[in-house]
Design a protein around this motif. Sequence first.
Motif, PDB file in Angstrom:
ATOM      1  N   ALA A   1      11.809  -4.297  -1.474  1.00 43.23           N
ATOM      2  CA  ALA A   1      10.899  -4.190  -2.613  1.00 43.23           C
ATOM      3  C   ALA A   1      11.266  -3.021  -3.512  1.00 43.23           C
ATOM      4  O   ALA A   1      11.774  -1.994  -3.057  1.00 43.23           O
ATOM      5  N   ARG A   2      11.004  -3.186  -4.769  1.00 44.06           N
ATOM      6  CA  ARG A   2      11.225  -2.107  -5.730  1.00 44.06           C
ATOM      7  C   ARG A   2      10.328  -0.912  -5.385  1.00 44.06           C
ATOM      8  O   ARG A   2       9.144  -1.067  -5.121  1.00 44.06           O
ATOM      9  N   GLY A   3      10.912   0.267  -5.353  1.00 44.13           N
ATOM     10  CA  GLY A   3      10.167   1.464  -5.019  1.00 44.13           C
ATOM     11  C   GLY A   3      10.209   1.826  -3.554  1.00 44.13           C
ATOM     12  O   GLY A   3       9.607   2.817  -3.141  1.00 44.13           O
TER      13      GLY A   3
ATOM     14  N   PRO B   1       9.941   6.550   3.827  1.00 43.81           N
ATOM     15  CA  PRO B   1      10.669   6.012   4.981  1.00 43.81           C
ATOM     16  C   PRO B   1       9.897   4.907   5.676  1.00 43.81           C
ATOM     17  O   PRO B   1       8.662   4.860   5.648  1.00 43.81           O
ATOM     18  N   LEU B   2      10.643   4.015   6.319  1.00 41.20           N
ATOM     19  CA  LEU B   2      10.090   2.924   7.109  1.00 41.20           C
ATOM     20  C   LEU B   2      10.482   3.119   8.566  1.00 41.20           C
ATOM     21  O   LEU B   2      11.634   3.443   8.867  1.00 41.20           O
ATOM     22  N   VAL B   3       9.527   2.918   9.468  1.00 39.48           N
ATOM     23  CA  VAL B   3       9.758   3.141  10.892  1.00 39.48           C
ATOM     24  C   VAL B   3       9.247   1.923  11.663  1.00 39.48           C
ATOM     25  O   VAL B   3       8.145   1.438  11.399  1.00 39.48           O
ATOM     26  N   GLN B   4      10.054   1.451  12.606  1.00 40.99           N
ATOM     27  CA  GLN B   4       9.586   0.378  13.465  1.00 40.99           C
ATOM     28  C   GLN B   4       8.882   0.981  14.677  1.00 40.99           C
ATOM     29  O   GLN B   4       9.388   1.900  15.325  1.00 40.99           O
TER      30      GLN B   4
ATOM     31  N   TRP C   1       0.827  -1.203   0.000  1.00 43.28           N
ATOM     32  CA  TRP C   1       0.000   0.000   0.000  1.00 43.28           C
ATOM     33  C   TRP C   1       0.867   1.260   0.000  1.00 43.28           C
ATOM     34  O   TRP C   1       0.605   2.209  -0.750  1.00 43.28           O
ATOM     35  N   SER C   2       1.867   1.306   0.867  1.00 44.68           N
ATOM     36  CA  SER C   2       2.690   2.508   0.989  1.00 44.68           C
ATOM     37  C   SER C   2       3.381   2.854  -0.326  1.00 44.68           C
ATOM     38  O   SER C   2       3.433   4.025  -0.726  1.00 44.68           O
ATOM     39  N   ARG C   3       3.908   1.854  -1.001  1.00 50.40           N
ATOM     40  CA  ARG C   3       4.562   2.120  -2.288  1.00 50.40           C
ATOM     41  C   ARG C   3       3.573   2.696  -3.297  1.00 50.40           C
ATOM     42  O   ARG C   3       3.900   3.617  -4.050  1.00 50.40           O
ATOM     43  N   ALA C   4       2.369   2.146  -3.323  1.00 55.62           N
ATOM     44  CA  ALA C   4       1.367   2.613  -4.273  1.00 55.62           C
ATOM     45  C   ALA C   4       0.991   4.065  -4.008  1.00 55.62           C
ATOM     46  O   ALA C   4       0.888   4.878  -4.938  1.00 55.62           O
TER      47      ALA C   4
END
Length: 246
Positions: free
Chosen positions: A91-93, A98-101, A64-67
């Motif tokens: 993943a591509r894209g 940003p990614l957060v834990q 979802w986030s990539r889209a």
Amino acid sequence: MNSVPANRRLWNRISSDYQHRHDPRIGAEPRLWGMYSVPDAHLGALGDVTGKRVLELGCGAGQWSRALAAEGAAVVGLDLSEAQLAAAARARGADRYPLVQGAAERLPFATGAFDLVFCDFGGLSWAPPHLAVPEAARVLRPGGRLVFNVASPWFEVCYDETAARVTTTLQKDYFGLDTIAEGDGATTYQLTYGDWIRTLIRAGLVVDDLIEPRPAPDALNGYNETEPSDWAHHWPAEMLWVTHKP
């Protein structure tokens, strides 16, 4: 009840298998909701995200986030599991956001940081709603929206644990819905319709819509067995809440 450690362990353990099984379906095209991959174009839940600050609660491998990032949103993907975040990073894209834990019940973001907070069977399924909903409301700006999809109480009370499928027979106490054991000490959460409404109102949110996606009779459930196979065409399997912060 602190379910964070057990839920993190579970998702770290099952992440690889989960993505192997479900990524082709989740990532088949942008904006597919829930167990039946119902297009958001049919439901109209999210709207235009261009230029919006968006938080996905429980981003998994980031489909979802990539889209949404590709549509021009400034997305942050949050997940409890290191393994899920690693899958998203590969993943591509993934370089577009940003990614957060972190945990949905303790969001590591400033008050008013986002225009839209959303999840699809993410943080609001795997965190206590009485904690996670107020946190989501806190990080929304005034006028911002919380949109989330979770299992319907109908689905939960008709789930036969012994047969591992949903049936047409009531199996559980509707008024007893609260925590659901997922194995290895992990927990998901479910509320009655009334308790969901009260939880949202207490967090200062306004309910704009409750969408109950109705898949076609031949639509396949990618996650659960149902009996009959067209169960969700007759009874609501999911509920998609659309709310905003005044």
